[in-house]
Design a protein around this motif. Structure first.
Motif, PDB file in Angstrom:
ATOM      1  N   ALA A 590      -3.555 -14.956  13.829  1.00  0.00           N
ATOM      2  CA  ALA A 590      -4.087 -14.256  12.656  1.00  0.00           C
ATOM      3  C   ALA A 590      -3.006 -13.970  11.627  1.00  0.00           C
ATOM      4  O   ALA A 590      -3.209 -14.149  10.413  1.00  0.00           O
ATOM      5  CB  ALA A 590      -4.767 -12.959  13.101  1.00  0.00           C
ATOM      6  N   THR A 591      -1.840 -13.524  12.068  1.00  0.00           N
ATOM      7  CA  THR A 591      -0.752 -13.223  11.127  1.00  0.00           C
ATOM      8  C   THR A 591      -0.321 -14.478  10.383  1.00  0.00           C
ATOM      9  O   THR A 591      -0.142 -14.469   9.152  1.00  0.00           O
ATOM     10  CB  THR A 591       0.456 -12.632  11.884  1.00  0.00           C
ATOM     11  N   THR A 592      -0.161 -15.573  11.118  1.00  0.00           N
ATOM     12  CA  THR A 592       0.244 -16.833  10.480  1.00  0.00           C
ATOM     13  C   THR A 592      -0.855 -17.359   9.575  1.00  0.00           C
ATOM     14  O   THR A 592      -0.573 -17.973   8.537  1.00  0.00           O
ATOM     15  CB  THR A 592       0.609 -17.873  11.550  1.00  0.00           C
ATOM     16  N   SER A 593      -2.098 -17.112   9.910  1.00  0.00           N
ATOM     17  CA  SER A 593      -3.207 -17.559   9.078  1.00  0.00           C
ATOM     18  C   SER A 593      -3.119 -16.948   7.684  1.00  0.00           C
ATOM     19  O   SER A 593      -3.287 -17.634   6.674  1.00  0.00           O
ATOM     20  CB  SER A 593      -4.539 -17.198   9.731  1.00  0.00           C
ATOM     21  N   VAL A 594      -2.842 -15.640   7.632  1.00  0.00           N
ATOM     22  CA  VAL A 594      -2.698 -14.969   6.335  1.00  0.00           C
ATOM     23  C   VAL A 594      -1.514 -15.564   5.573  1.00  0.00           C
ATOM     24  O   VAL A 594      -1.601 -15.858   4.374  1.00  0.00           O
ATOM     25  CB  VAL A 594      -2.505 -13.449   6.534  1.00  0.00           C
ATOM     26  N   TRP A 595      -0.398 -15.737   6.272  1.00  0.00           N
ATOM     27  CA  TRP A 595       0.797 -16.300   5.626  1.00  0.00           C
ATOM     28  C   TRP A 595       0.528 -17.711   5.128  1.00  0.00           C
ATOM     29  O   TRP A 595       0.928 -18.087   4.018  1.00  0.00           O
ATOM     30  CB  TRP A 595       1.957 -16.299   6.623  1.00  0.00           C
TER      31      TRP A 595
END
Length: 603
Positions: A590-595
């Motif tokens: 999820a964190t990488t998805s936003v990035w």
């Protein structure tokens, strides 16, 4: 994972080892000695027991050679390694810019008439020795075959590798070994050749659909092979490497010591690749009056042109690798932001190399990295093939450019990707240089070209934006890449020396760069596959080819000067990032998805 200076590669060991070699040469009656990096298989990669050049000089680059005379020792390196050679070697070894300075010319200047220069015939090819002899004509300097002069001095030389081989699945290879051997036998028979001698491990492994672990980062088994015109193959290696494999009746395992006697019994003519076979094999055949037919390694072109199964596998490997790269780039941005907010937060090159390897390992499919990770920050990025060590490990600073060149070995493919990342705001010059490199990479990505075009014809497309600014780089624009084999594979390449016409199925790197010694380095690299292209509307009725980009990872938009890009270049970059986001978003956290969504926004 990262290179360390062992007792075999410490610069301070070079001078006494050089003195010992000179004493041995004097006793042998030789005036000099040629020391290549190559082993008897003449590939780019060598086992620890064959790192003779590093043992003597301290230089650990993947290409180069040394000519040792009684009063000087020239270390010949190309533009990728000149900074590295000066850093790694004692002053007794003088770096020589090669190929600008040819060894024959250097010897003419350094040696008196009548000098004899020794060489080990197992470590040099006929092409290499013939070129040197031609350059020495009229000088009175001669070349002399010698036994190896380094091995008797290397008292703690490592043992030869003995890793077991394993079967490579036909489903990934696309063709069985029997099919490959049958096709190769037809080619030999058509050319009127009775046999071919294979010396390069990746050719042998490709032909037999096997893989091994004899060389670092390269999944091959070392050995020699004789392919007969009826499809039979004699494989010469340590039998213990093959104990776990079942072979069909067409493959015969022989001990390594049986290779030379077997050569003497062959029927004429025998095919040898002059650019890769050791001189010693030529000598053995000629001593037995066996006719030699010099021609390209018969595995080279079919290995270079990937099957549909290999291309499908490569796409899967790059998708997996791209997700790991996205996780890494997201992590690196977070670490950089923390470092900028808290100056006492240390982030080093080794931290980066270790983190990236872990993200790849977390895929659960990583067999190995495909080469030692290049993680060069600031001035270290200007060392083209930099390998971080405990001694050179640098802490990142605000305003640095971070160059990360890395890759993975997966069962379904070999990857190689370079990204240059901004660590906080960087200068205008860095941004302009980055944008020119990007323009060159986009030019290759968008190229459409008629059949028959070679890498030498396309190389200047990548350099043109830099040339307009009076800039350039001292390495090729791209190399061939194997299928769970060597990350550097011939014969295809994008460079001034790339004369082989590009054909469907070939995989190459696309990696222009720019380097300012002592300041920064920039390189952007994607892998591309050659495929049939559509004819341009209104264009000639020709057979067109183009590139499919395989690599999937964001390019740092913070380093792009948008005003320098044409509309077509902006459209390519936006389309590439849209594809990266579409394919990778389902695979990342999820964190990488936003990035990732932010990193892939339109320019």
């Amino acid at each position: 994972m990262f290179q360390t200076f062992t007792a075999s590669t410490r610069p301070q060991d070079g001078p006494p080892r050089l003195a010992a070699l000179r004493a041995r040469l004097q006793a042998e009656g030789g005036d000099g000695y040629l020391l290549p990096r190559a082993d008897a298989h003449q590939g780019e990669y060598v086992a620890a027991c064959d790192e003779r050049l590093a043992w003597l000089t301290g230089f650990t680059g993947s290409a180069g050679f040394c000519i040792v005379l009684q009063d000087r020792a020239g270390l010949f390196v190309d533009g990728r390694y000149r900074v590295q050679a000066r850093l790694q070697c004692a002053s007794e070894f003088t770096p020589v810019n090669w190929p600008e300075t040819l060894p024959a010319n250097w010897l003419r200047d350094a040696c008196p008439e009548g000098a004899e220069i020794g060489f080990d015939p197992w470590l040099h090819t006929p092409s290499e020795i013939e070129a040197l002899q031609d350059g020495l004509k009229g000088s009175g300097i001669t070349l002399r075959r010698m036994t190896n002069q380094i091995d008797p001095l290397w008292t703690d030389r490592p043992a030869a590798p003995m890793a077991p081989a394993r079967r490579y699945p036909n489903a990934l290879a696309g063709n069985s070994s029997q099919e490959k051997r049958a096709n190769l036998a037809k080619a030999l028979a058509s050319d009127g050749q009775r046999a071919a001698v294979l010396t390069q491990p990746d050719s042998i492994c490709w032909l037999l659909n096997i893989r091994g672990a004899d060389l670092p980062r390269l999944p091959v088994m070392q050995g020699f092979a004789i392919v007969h015109d009826d499809g039979r193959v004699d494989l010469f290696t340590a039998p213990s490497k093959c104990e776990a494999l079942e072979w069909d009746s067409g493959v015969h395992i022989r001990p390594a010591e049986a290779f030379a006697p077997a050569l003497r019994t062959l029927s004429s003519p025998v095919r040898l690749d002059k650019s890769t076979v050791p001189v010693a094999i030529v000598d053995l055949l000629r001593e037995s009056s066996i006719e030699i037919a010099f021609a390209q390694d018969p595995c080279l072109m079919p290995k270079a042109r990937k099957s549909e199964a290999e291309l499908a596998s490569a796409r899967a490997a790059h998708l997996r690798d791209g997700a790991a790269m996205a996780e890494f780039l997201c992590w690196l941005d977070g670490q950089a932001a923390e470092m900028l907010a808290q100056p006492d937060h240390a982030l080093t090159e080794i931290d980066i190399a270790r983190a990236l390897e872990q993200f790849r390992a977390d895929t659960g499919a990583l067999e190995d990295i495909s080469f030692d990770t290049i993680a060069g920050s600031g001035p270290n990025g200007a060392i083209v093939h930099y390998r971080v060590t405990e001694d050179t490990n640098r802490r990142l600073l605000p305003g640095d450019l971070m160059l990360v060149d890395s890759g993975g070995q997966y069962l379904d493919g070999t990857t190689d990707i370079t990204r240059t990342i901004a660590i906080g705001p960087v200068g205008t010059r860095e941004v302009e240089c980055f944008t020119r490199v990007l323009q060159g990479m986009i030019a290759i990505s968008r190229a459409r070209f008629p059949r028959g075009v070679a890498g030498s014809h396309l190389d200047s497309l990548a350099r043109y934006p830099l040339w307009l600014a009076g800039q350039d780089y001292d390495h090729g624009t791209g190399h061939g890449v194997g299928a769970f084999l060597s990350v550097h594979e011939g014969p295809q390449r994008l460079s001034r020396a790339g004369t082989v016409p590009l054909k469907e199925g070939m995989i190459l790197s696309n990696e222009p760069g720019y380097y300012r010694e002592g300041e920064f380095g920039i390189r952007i690299e994607n892998l591309v596959a050659v495929r049939k292209g559509a004819a341009p509307k209104g264009g000639d009725d020709r057979d067109w080819l183009e590139f499919e980009t395989l690599t999937l990872a964001p390019i740092d938009r913070r380093l792009v000067q948008v005003s320098m890009l044409s509309a077509d270049e902006r459209a390519w970059l936006d389309a590439y990032h849209s594809r990266v986001a579409t394919l990778l978003l389902p695979l990342v956290c999820a964190t990488t998805s936003v990035w990732l969504q932010e990193a892939c926004k339109p320019i």
